[in-house]
Write a protein that holds these residues in place. Structure first.
Motif, PDB file in Angstrom:
ATOM      1  N   LYS A   1       0.774  -1.257  -0.037  1.00 31.87           N
ATOM      2  CA  LYS A   1       0.212   0.022  -0.151  1.00 31.87           C
ATOM      3  C   LYS A   1       0.908   1.263   0.010  1.00 31.87           C
ATOM      4  CE  LYS A   1      -3.617   2.411   2.621  1.00 31.87           C
ATOM      5  NZ  LYS A   1      -4.163   2.457   3.978  1.00 31.87           N
ATOM      6  N   LEU A   2       0.380   2.145  -0.792  1.00 34.75           N
ATOM      7  CA  LEU A   2       0.944   3.648  -0.618  1.00 34.75           C
ATOM      8  C   LEU A   2       0.110   4.605  -0.112  1.00 34.75           C
ATOM      9  CD1 LEU A   2       3.702   4.932  -1.903  1.00 34.75           C
ATOM     10  CD2 LEU A   2       2.243   5.775  -3.623  1.00 34.75           C
ATOM     11  N   SER A   3       0.618   5.511   0.808  1.00 36.35           N
ATOM     12  CA  SER A   3      -0.238   6.398   1.458  1.00 36.35           C
ATOM     13  C   SER A   3       0.410   7.519   1.213  1.00 36.35           C
ATOM     14  CB  SER A   3      -0.866   6.171   2.817  1.00 36.35           C
ATOM     15  OG  SER A   3       0.229   5.786   3.415  1.00 36.35           O
ATOM     16  N   ILE A   4      -0.224   8.549   1.315  1.00 38.96           N
ATOM     17  CA  ILE A   4       0.166  10.083   1.117  1.00 38.96           C
ATOM     18  C   ILE A   4      -0.634  10.981   2.180  1.00 38.96           C
ATOM     19  CG2 ILE A   4       1.065   9.745  -1.128  1.00 38.96           C
ATOM     20  CD1 ILE A   4      -1.658  11.487  -2.002  1.00 38.96           C
ATOM     21  N   GLU A   5       0.227  11.905   2.965  1.00 37.60           N
ATOM     22  CA  GLU A   5      -0.397  12.870   3.756  1.00 37.60           C
ATOM     23  C   GLU A   5       0.290  14.225   3.651  1.00 37.60           C
ATOM     24  OE1 GLU A   5       0.081  11.523   8.141  1.00 37.60           O
ATOM     25  OE2 GLU A   5       0.540   9.391   7.159  1.00 37.60           O
ATOM     26  N   SER A   6      -0.314  15.301   3.860  1.00 42.85           N
ATOM     27  CA  SER A   6       0.345  16.528   3.692  1.00 42.85           C
ATOM     28  C   SER A   6      -0.441  17.405   4.601  1.00 42.85           C
ATOM     29  CB  SER A   6       0.227  17.157   2.226  1.00 42.85           C
ATOM     30  OG  SER A   6       0.856  18.153   2.080  1.00 42.85           O
ATOM     31  N   THR A   7       0.277  18.536   5.059  1.00 40.84           N
ATOM     32  CA  THR A   7      -0.519  19.735   5.632  1.00 40.84           C
ATOM     33  C   THR A   7       0.224  20.890   4.987  1.00 40.84           C
ATOM     34  OG1 THR A   7      -0.342  18.531   7.818  1.00 40.84           O
ATOM     35  CG2 THR A   7      -0.477  20.897   7.783  1.00 40.84           C
ATOM     36  N   GLU A   8      -0.620  21.759   4.562  1.00 45.41           N
ATOM     37  CA  GLU A   8      -0.058  22.874   3.657  1.00 45.41           C
ATOM     38  C   GLU A   8       0.706  23.628   4.463  1.00 45.41           C
ATOM     39  OE1 GLU A   8      -2.293  25.610   0.187  1.00 45.41           O
ATOM     40  OE2 GLU A   8      -3.442  24.608   1.712  1.00 45.41           O
ATOM     41  N   GLY A   9       1.787  23.914   3.970  1.00 45.94           N
ATOM     42  CA  GLY A   9       2.979  24.729   4.691  1.00 45.94           C
ATOM     43  C   GLY A   9       3.884  23.871   5.543  1.00 45.94           C
ATOM     44  N   LYS A  10       3.606  22.383   5.755  1.00 42.83           N
ATOM     45  CA  LYS A  10       4.413  21.761   6.606  1.00 42.83           C
ATOM     46  C   LYS A  10       4.820  20.660   6.086  1.00 42.83           C
ATOM     47  CE  LYS A  10       2.154  23.640  10.680  1.00 42.83           C
ATOM     48  NZ  LYS A  10       1.761  23.114  12.196  1.00 42.83           N
ATOM     49  N   GLY A  11       4.721  20.447   4.668  1.00 41.01           N
ATOM     50  CA  GLY A  11       5.565  19.091   4.024  1.00 41.01           C
ATOM     51  C   GLY A  11       4.380  18.157   3.505  1.00 41.01           C
ATOM     52  N   PHE A  12       5.180  17.032   3.134  1.00 43.42           N
ATOM     53  CA  PHE A  12       4.492  15.972   2.549  1.00 43.42           C
ATOM     54  C   PHE A  12       5.115  14.854   2.979  1.00 43.42           C
ATOM     55  CE2 PHE A  12       3.317  13.594  -1.458  1.00 43.42           C
ATOM     56  CZ  PHE A  12       1.994  13.928  -1.608  1.00 43.42           C
ATOM     57  N   VAL A  13       4.178  13.588   3.262  1.00 45.33           N
ATOM     58  CA  VAL A  13       4.725  12.232   3.667  1.00 45.33           C
ATOM     59  C   VAL A  13       4.242  11.058   2.709  1.00 45.33           C
ATOM     60  CG1 VAL A  13       4.855  10.812   5.492  1.00 45.33           C
ATOM     61  CG2 VAL A  13       4.951  13.328   6.017  1.00 45.33           C
ATOM     62  N   VAL A  14       5.190  10.501   2.182  1.00 48.81           N
ATOM     63  CA  VAL A  14       4.721   9.108   1.217  1.00 48.81           C
ATOM     64  C   VAL A  14       5.159   7.960   2.162  1.00 48.81           C
ATOM     65  CG1 VAL A  14       4.836   8.054  -0.793  1.00 48.81           C
ATOM     66  CG2 VAL A  14       4.972  10.436  -0.684  1.00 48.81           C
ATOM     67  N   THR A  15       3.994   7.118   2.405  1.00 56.46           N
ATOM     68  CA  THR A  15       4.542   5.910   3.003  1.00 56.46           C
ATOM     69  C   THR A  15       4.312   4.789   2.114  1.00 56.46           C
ATOM     70  OG1 THR A  15       4.120   7.040   5.294  1.00 56.46           O
ATOM     71  CG2 THR A  15       3.948   4.334   4.999  1.00 56.46           C
ATOM     72  N   LEU A  16       5.274   3.723   1.893  1.00 56.41           N
ATOM     73  CA  LEU A  16       5.215   2.640   1.241  1.00 56.41           C
ATOM     74  C   LEU A  16       5.478   1.328   1.991  1.00 56.41           C
ATOM     75  CD1 LEU A  16       5.188   1.081  -1.570  1.00 56.41           C
ATOM     76  CD2 LEU A  16       7.731   1.586  -1.627  1.00 56.41           C
ATOM     77  N   VAL A  17       4.363   0.558   2.237  1.00 54.80           N
ATOM     78  CA  VAL A  17       4.314  -0.587   2.826  1.00 54.80           C
ATOM     79  C   VAL A  17       4.255  -1.670   1.839  1.00 54.80           C
ATOM     80  CG1 VAL A  17       3.209  -1.945   4.654  1.00 54.80           C
ATOM     81  CG2 VAL A  17       3.253   0.420   4.811  1.00 54.80           C
ATOM     82  N   LEU A  18       5.063  -2.812   1.924  1.00 52.59           N
ATOM     83  CA  LEU A  18       5.350  -3.764   1.185  1.00 52.59           C
ATOM     84  C   LEU A  18       4.935  -5.136   1.822  1.00 52.59           C
ATOM     85  CD1 LEU A  18       8.506  -3.279  -0.702  1.00 52.59           C
ATOM     86  CD2 LEU A  18       6.344  -2.536  -1.549  1.00 52.59           C
ATOM     87  N   ASN A  19       4.151  -5.675   1.415  1.00 53.61           N
ATOM     88  CA  ASN A  19       3.849  -7.063   1.869  1.00 53.61           C
ATOM     89  C   ASN A  19       4.927  -8.111   2.000  1.00 53.61           C
ATOM     90  OD1 ASN A  19       2.682  -9.953   2.664  1.00 53.61           O
ATOM     91  ND2 ASN A  19       0.808  -9.270   1.281  1.00 53.61           N
ATOM     92  N   ALA A  20       5.058  -8.440   3.527  1.00 57.77           N
ATOM     93  CA  ALA A  20       6.093  -9.404   3.941  1.00 57.77           C
ATOM     94  C   ALA A  20       6.095 -10.659   3.031  1.00 57.77           C
ATOM     95  CB  ALA A  20       6.295  -9.591   5.216  1.00 57.77           C
ATOM     96  N   GLN A  21       5.066 -11.075   2.579  1.00 54.00           N
ATOM     97  CA  GLN A  21       4.805 -12.350   1.901  1.00 54.00           C
ATOM     98  C   GLN A  21       5.089 -12.114   0.161  1.00 54.00           C
ATOM     99  OE1 GLN A  21       4.345 -15.180   3.540  1.00 54.00           O
ATOM    100  NE2 GLN A  21       4.429 -13.578   5.265  1.00 54.00           N
ATOM    101  N   ALA A  22       5.224 -10.998  -0.343  1.00 49.45           N
ATOM    102  CA  ALA A  22       5.237 -10.811  -1.793  1.00 49.45           C
ATOM    103  C   ALA A  22       6.623 -11.214  -2.258  1.00 49.45           C
ATOM    104  CB  ALA A  22       5.077  -9.398  -2.086  1.00 49.45           C
TER     105      ALA A  22
END
Length: 79
Positions: free
Chosen positions: A58-79
């Motif tokens: 899963k890829l998720s994104i978060e951002s707060t205007e004026g405070k940055g951007f965060v991208v989180t990549l979670v890979l399935n351990a079984q893949a």
């Protein structure tokens, strides 16, 4: 860049971030998991989403205007 646990990669910046409307557009495009990008996301996010999908993750994104951007990549351990 951090790896808070196995199979998780977090990339964060302290840039301008994006507006709530732009963040919703980006999240919607990523959730659509389309085979082509409509321009709502850049090539980097689109490729990261494809990597996540290929590894049943899963890829998720978060951002707060004026405070940055965060991208989180979670890979399935079984893949």
């Amino acid at each position: 860049v951090s790896t808070p646990r196995n199979n998780v990669l977090v990339i964060a910046d302290d840039g301008p971030g994006v507006s709530p409307d732009r963040l919703l557009a980006l999240q919607s495009e990523l959730q659509a998991q389309s085979e082509s990008t409509s321009g709502a996301v850049g090539m980097g996010l689109w490729l990261a989403e494809r990597v996540a999908a290929a590894h049943r993750g899963k890829l998720s994104i978060e951002s707060t205007e004026g405070k940055g951007f965060v991208v989180t990549l979670v890979l399935n351990a079984q893949a």
